[in-house]
Write an enzyme that holds these catalytic residues in place. Sequence first.
Site, PDB file in Angstrom:
ATOM      1  CG  ASP A  34     -28.435 -72.654  25.263  1.00  0.00           C
ATOM      2  OD1 ASP A  34     -27.316 -73.336  25.183  1.00  0.00           O
ATOM      3  OD2 ASP A  34     -28.956 -72.294  23.893  1.00  0.00           O
TER       4      ASP A  34
ATOM      5  N   GLY B  93     -28.774 -78.399  20.494  1.00  0.00           N
ATOM      6  CA  GLY B  93     -27.376 -79.436  19.631  1.00  0.00           C
ATOM      7  C   GLY B  93     -25.925 -77.954  18.770  1.00  0.00           C
TER       8      GLY B  93
ATOM      9  CB  SER C 165     -26.094 -75.153  14.987  1.00  0.00           C
ATOM     10  OG  SER C 165     -25.263 -74.019  14.952  1.00  0.00           O
TER      11      SER C 165
ATOM     12  CB  SER D 156     -29.785 -78.934   8.266  1.00  0.00           C
ATOM     13  OG  SER D 156     -28.752 -77.887   8.257  1.00  0.00           O
ATOM     14  CG  ASN D 157     -28.856 -75.903   4.332  1.00  0.00           C
ATOM     15  OD1 ASN D 157     -27.861 -76.224   3.330  1.00  0.00           O
ATOM     16  ND2 ASN D 157     -28.759 -75.583   5.468  1.00  0.00           N
ATOM     17  CG  HIS D 158     -25.846 -78.102   5.909  1.00  0.00           C
ATOM     18  ND1 HIS D 158     -25.380 -77.885   4.398  1.00  0.00           N
ATOM     19  CD2 HIS D 158     -25.730 -77.330   6.447  1.00  0.00           C
ATOM     20  CE1 HIS D 158     -25.010 -76.512   4.566  1.00  0.00           C
ATOM     21  NE2 HIS D 158     -25.260 -75.705   5.803  1.00  0.00           N
TER      22      HIS D 158
ATOM     23  CE1 TYR E 243     -26.358 -79.211  12.344  1.00  0.00           C
ATOM     24  CE2 TYR E 243     -26.127 -78.809  10.310  1.00  0.00           C
ATOM     25  CZ  TYR E 243     -26.833 -78.288  10.954  1.00  0.00           C
ATOM     26  OH  TYR E 243     -27.284 -77.729  11.176  1.00  0.00           O
TER      27      TYR E 243
ATOM     28  NE  ARG F 212     -24.031 -72.610   1.124  1.00  0.00           N
ATOM     29  CZ  ARG F 212     -25.165 -72.952   2.301  1.00  0.00           C
ATOM     30  NH1 ARG F 212     -25.651 -73.648   2.025  1.00  0.00           N
ATOM     31  NH2 ARG F 212     -24.741 -73.098   3.360  1.00  0.00           N
TER      32      ARG F 212
HETATM   33  C1  15L Z   1     -27.037 -75.141   9.105  1.00  0.00           C
HETATM   34  O1  15L Z   1     -27.841 -75.867   8.900  1.00  0.00           O
HETATM   35  C2  15L Z   1     -26.495 -74.534  10.475  1.00  0.00           C
HETATM   36  O2  15L Z   1     -27.259 -74.110  11.211  1.00  0.00           O
HETATM   37  C3  15L Z   1     -26.126 -72.601  10.453  1.00  0.00           C
HETATM   38  O3  15L Z   1     -24.959 -72.232  10.816  1.00  0.00           O
HETATM   39  C4  15L Z   1     -26.096 -72.957   8.654  1.00  0.00           C
HETATM   40  O4  15L Z   1     -24.425 -72.524   8.206  1.00  0.00           O
HETATM   41  C5  15L Z   1     -26.375 -73.304   7.874  1.00  0.00           C
HETATM   42  O5  15L Z   1     -26.806 -74.325   7.698  1.00  0.00           O
HETATM   43  C6  15L Z   1     -26.400 -72.586   6.270  1.00  0.00           C
HETATM   44  O6  15L Z   1     -26.172 -74.062   5.211  1.00  0.00           O
HETATM   45  O7  15L Z   1     -25.714 -71.734   6.235  1.00  0.00           O
END
Ligand code: 15L
Length: 292
Positions: free
Chosen positions: A31, A70, A72, A108-110, A133, A171
């Site tokens: 890190d 990275g 986040s 990520s879910n995003h 992101y 959520r």
């Molecule tokens: C993510 O991808 C993030 O890294 C984490 O910090 C949260 O924000 C998470 O999604 C989320 O959707 O709760």
Amino acid sequence: MKTVLITGAAGDVGTHLRRELAAKYRIRASDLRDLKEKFKGQQFMRADISDFKAALRITKGVDAVVHLGGYSVEGPWEGILSANIIGCYNVFEAARRNGVKRILFPTSNHAVGFYRRDQTIDHRVTVKPDSRYGVSKVFGEALGSLYADKYGMQVFCMRIGNVNPKPIDKRRLSIWFSPRDLAQLVSIGIEHPDIRFEIVYGISGNQRAWYDNANAFRLGYRPQDDSEVFAAEVLARETPGEPVAEKFQGGVFCVAEEVPNPAPLPKAAARSTSPRRGAARARARLRPRRRR
Ligand code: 15L
């Protein structure tokens, strides 16, 4: 015993993972920042992954990389570009040059956050990122696909929900990922003999999941936790959120220009990142406001 490099090891997810996997692997933790928590026998290498030489140094001599490092959450493009685009490329390319075959990429879910909450999606859907992101996570998935097809690397992409000891809001009841389920899925990513390029969802066995996680189950994932046991407690403190954030799986990431990290739990941090407050901040920042 395999040697596993964990980048972003000082973060909350990295810390949970190092704790859970301490007895199973020889961990090299890397890190930019100091480690908040240290576990016996784990090596620490400070590195800024946006510097290719540093990426080469930390990936030398390991069996697998779990690339958590990275930015986040949603934030300024400059930070995302340097950590999640340049940094991610550097880690893949450095691993390849060092002959490391296996990379676990916590996406990520995003990456798919603009699917509606009434939809169930699997690992084959078209990506629908909800933020810069989210776009950076799609980049990492695409890079993983390239390195698998072109260089024969073994790439395991986990679209992670929210790692926390407990789900923090409505959520997150759908996307909660307990630390021990995280450790199980990561172990599959490290050990499974037939990984070439896979996308799975990093969530626990939540009854309220928006994902069909058949691909993870096919590879042997058997989650031990389900957010439902916390549902009554979580829903009792939930307040109605911003309509766009409430409609889509990505929540406040779908409307905000910046999102604070929701961890650690619970106290002030959990309150300050509730969809309602995040969305209120987001409304102030949006130019122009997006309507759906
Ligand atoms: C993510 O991808 C993030 O890294 C984490 O910090 C949260 O924000 C998470 O999604 C989320 O959707 O709760």
